[in-house]
Write a protein that holds these residues in place. Sequence first.
Motif, PDB file in Angstrom:
ATOM      1  N   TYR A  26      12.803  27.030 -50.489  1.00 35.78           N
ATOM      2  CA  TYR A  26      12.710  25.796 -49.846  1.00 35.78           C
ATOM      3  C   TYR A  26      13.746  24.561 -49.820  1.00 35.78           C
ATOM      4  CZ  TYR A  26      10.562  21.965 -47.185  1.00 35.78           C
ATOM      5  OH  TYR A  26      10.075  21.382 -46.339  1.00 35.78           O
ATOM      6  N   PHE A  27      13.933  24.283 -51.481  1.00 40.35           N
ATOM      7  CA  PHE A  27      15.081  23.214 -51.672  1.00 40.35           C
ATOM      8  C   PHE A  27      16.440  23.565 -51.193  1.00 40.35           C
ATOM      9  CE2 PHE A  27      18.168  22.899 -55.225  1.00 40.35           C
ATOM     10  CZ  PHE A  27      18.151  20.721 -55.049  1.00 40.35           C
ATOM     11  N   ILE A  28      16.845  25.092 -51.198  1.00 40.99           N
ATOM     12  CA  ILE A  28      18.537  25.130 -50.961  1.00 40.99           C
ATOM     13  C   ILE A  28      18.378  24.824 -48.840  1.00 40.99           C
ATOM     14  CG2 ILE A  28      19.511  27.345 -50.668  1.00 40.99           C
ATOM     15  CD1 ILE A  28      18.789  28.204 -52.888  1.00 40.99           C
ATOM     16  N   ASN A  29      17.293  25.710 -48.750  1.00 41.04           N
ATOM     17  CA  ASN A  29      17.221  25.412 -46.989  1.00 41.04           C
ATOM     18  C   ASN A  29      17.100  23.760 -47.067  1.00 41.04           C
ATOM     19  OD1 ASN A  29      17.155  28.136 -46.773  1.00 41.04           O
ATOM     20  ND2 ASN A  29      14.516  27.728 -46.240  1.00 41.04           N
ATOM     21  N   LEU A  30      16.312  22.942 -47.925  1.00 39.91           N
ATOM     22  CA  LEU A  30      16.420  21.581 -46.988  1.00 39.91           C
ATOM     23  C   LEU A  30      17.438  20.895 -47.476  1.00 39.91           C
ATOM     24  CD1 LEU A  30      13.183  20.260 -48.247  1.00 39.91           C
ATOM     25  CD2 LEU A  30      13.948  20.662 -46.374  1.00 39.91           C
ATOM     26  N   LEU A  31      18.601  21.169 -48.431  1.00 39.84           N
ATOM     27  CA  LEU A  31      20.052  20.598 -48.638  1.00 39.84           C
ATOM     28  C   LEU A  31      20.677  21.200 -47.893  1.00 39.84           C
ATOM     29  CD1 LEU A  31      20.781  21.714 -52.979  1.00 39.84           C
ATOM     30  CD2 LEU A  31      20.225  19.040 -51.605  1.00 39.84           C
ATOM     31  N   LYS A  32      20.555  21.992 -46.967  1.00 30.56           N
ATOM     32  CA  LYS A  32      21.528  22.583 -45.832  1.00 30.56           C
ATOM     33  C   LYS A  32      21.992  21.281 -44.911  1.00 30.56           C
ATOM     34  CE  LYS A  32      22.259  27.012 -44.573  1.00 30.56           C
ATOM     35  NZ  LYS A  32      23.304  27.656 -44.214  1.00 30.56           N
ATOM     36  N   PHE A  33      20.798  20.870 -44.344  1.00 26.84           N
ATOM     37  CA  PHE A  33      20.919  19.651 -43.574  1.00 26.84           C
ATOM     38  C   PHE A  33      21.903  18.549 -43.669  1.00 26.84           C
ATOM     39  CE2 PHE A  33      16.273  21.631 -42.673  1.00 26.84           C
ATOM     40  CZ  PHE A  33      16.446  21.238 -41.416  1.00 26.84           C
ATOM     41  N   TYR A  34      21.593  18.484 -45.568  1.00 19.46           N
ATOM     42  CA  TYR A  34      22.850  17.450 -45.237  1.00 19.46           C
ATOM     43  C   TYR A  34      24.453  18.353 -45.748  1.00 19.46           C
ATOM     44  CZ  TYR A  34      18.774  15.073 -46.629  1.00 19.46           C
ATOM     45  OH  TYR A  34      17.544  14.344 -46.754  1.00 19.46           O
ATOM     46  N   VAL A  39      28.732  26.272 -45.654  1.00 18.75           N
ATOM     47  CA  VAL A  39      28.678  26.408 -46.956  1.00 18.75           C
ATOM     48  C   VAL A  39      27.070  27.060 -46.792  1.00 18.75           C
ATOM     49  CG1 VAL A  39      27.635  24.903 -48.741  1.00 18.75           C
ATOM     50  CG2 VAL A  39      28.780  24.496 -47.271  1.00 18.75           C
ATOM     51  N   SER A  40      27.192  28.308 -47.751  1.00 23.98           N
ATOM     52  CA  SER A  40      25.825  29.223 -47.621  1.00 23.98           C
ATOM     53  C   SER A  40      25.319  28.980 -48.780  1.00 23.98           C
ATOM     54  CB  SER A  40      26.781  30.910 -48.166  1.00 23.98           C
ATOM     55  OG  SER A  40      27.145  30.623 -49.558  1.00 23.98           O
ATOM     56  N   ALA A  43      26.617  28.800 -52.196  1.00 26.34           N
ATOM     57  CA  ALA A  43      27.342  28.405 -52.439  1.00 26.34           C
ATOM     58  C   ALA A  43      26.457  27.318 -53.057  1.00 26.34           C
ATOM     59  CB  ALA A  43      28.445  28.290 -51.708  1.00 26.34           C
ATOM     60  N   ILE A  44      25.720  27.169 -52.473  1.00 26.00           N
ATOM     61  CA  ILE A  44      24.480  25.697 -52.840  1.00 26.00           C
ATOM     62  C   ILE A  44      24.553  25.806 -54.196  1.00 26.00           C
ATOM     63  CG2 ILE A  44      22.817  24.763 -52.246  1.00 26.00           C
ATOM     64  CD1 ILE A  44      22.973  25.095 -49.567  1.00 26.00           C
ATOM     65  N   VAL A  45      23.936  27.241 -54.425  1.00 27.19           N
ATOM     66  CA  VAL A  45      22.946  28.036 -56.114  1.00 27.19           C
ATOM     67  C   VAL A  45      24.134  27.237 -56.725  1.00 27.19           C
ATOM     68  CG1 VAL A  45      22.230  29.074 -57.108  1.00 27.19           C
ATOM     69  CG2 VAL A  45      21.363  28.705 -55.180  1.00 27.19           C
ATOM     70  N   HIS A  46      25.711  27.884 -56.206  1.00 27.29           N
ATOM     71  CA  HIS A  46      26.677  28.121 -57.842  1.00 27.29           C
ATOM     72  C   HIS A  46      27.135  26.529 -58.074  1.00 27.29           C
ATOM     73  CE1 HIS A  46      30.392  29.311 -59.639  1.00 27.29           C
ATOM     74  NE2 HIS A  46      30.488  28.493 -58.858  1.00 27.29           N
ATOM     75  N   ALA A  47      26.984  25.174 -56.660  1.00 28.14           N
ATOM     76  CA  ALA A  47      27.103  24.214 -57.138  1.00 28.14           C
ATOM     77  C   ALA A  47      26.085  23.530 -58.173  1.00 28.14           C
ATOM     78  CB  ALA A  47      27.910  24.198 -55.410  1.00 28.14           C
ATOM     79  N   TRP A  48      25.403  23.544 -57.246  1.00 28.06           N
ATOM     80  CA  TRP A  48      23.540  23.126 -57.782  1.00 28.06           C
ATOM     81  C   TRP A  48      24.087  23.075 -59.416  1.00 28.06           C
ATOM     82  CZ3 TRP A  48      20.721  19.740 -57.998  1.00 28.06           C
ATOM     83  CH2 TRP A  48      19.312  19.516 -58.442  1.00 28.06           C
ATOM     84  N   ASN A  49      24.362  24.983 -60.072  1.00 32.51           N
ATOM     85  CA  ASN A  49      24.250  25.440 -61.415  1.00 32.51           C
ATOM     86  C   ASN A  49      25.376  25.016 -62.043  1.00 32.51           C
ATOM     87  OD1 ASN A  49      21.402  26.089 -61.627  1.00 32.51           O
ATOM     88  ND2 ASN A  49      22.045  27.948 -60.223  1.00 32.51           N
ATOM     89  N   ALA A  50      26.111  24.521 -61.162  1.00 30.73           N
ATOM     90  CA  ALA A  50      27.701  24.257 -62.279  1.00 30.73           C
ATOM     91  C   ALA A  50      27.423  22.666 -63.069  1.00 30.73           C
ATOM     92  CB  ALA A  50      28.529  23.951 -61.154  1.00 30.73           C
ATOM     93  N   MET A  51      26.398  22.273 -62.987  1.00 30.32           N
ATOM     94  CA  MET A  51      26.452  20.749 -63.266  1.00 30.32           C
ATOM     95  C   MET A  51      25.546  21.489 -65.027  1.00 30.32           C
ATOM     96  SD  MET A  51      22.989  18.673 -62.190  1.00 30.32           S
ATOM     97  CE  MET A  51      23.035  18.591 -60.241  1.00 30.32           C
TER      98      MET A  51
END
Length: 170
Positions: A26-34, A39-40, A43-51
Amino acid sequence: FEELYSQATQSGLFDDFETGKISSQYFINLLKFYLPTQVSPNAIVHAWNAMILDFPIKKLEKIHELSQSCPVFLLSNTNELHIQVVRRKYKESNFKTPFEKLFTKIYLSHEIGMRKPNAEIFEHVCNDNGIDPQKTLFIDDTEQHILGAQKIGLNTVHLTKEKDLNNFLI
């Protein structure tokens, strides 16, 4: 991203994720709106975990040394995506002590439904362990978390680049 997330202020989306109110999907799906449509989710998970950074062995050694003489608790604002990466990176560090054995008890915000800097999470940890806040030291690198801990009477140390865990606990 900086508008949505920073250590100082967070939108409700990140609070909900870090307190386990919403799932990773659900978090990933909501982030896709922004984000741009191309952006797949991966890619969102990879970017999120890069920190998530590596574990400096000297800090792990210091925590392990300290845990031999007094109770040491981990209280972390985290989420189900990050904790998977944290556990993997910890394992890759080849530190001799298992992650769970490094601490007396581990408190993860997404599992207990509360997050720092809210006083209720500090009260929960203290009550759960019969800890007197006035006889307890809370160490963190975020000023707002320090202020939240101080509200319930915890002694605090704010870690900075100049005052890190290793040179503070020498």
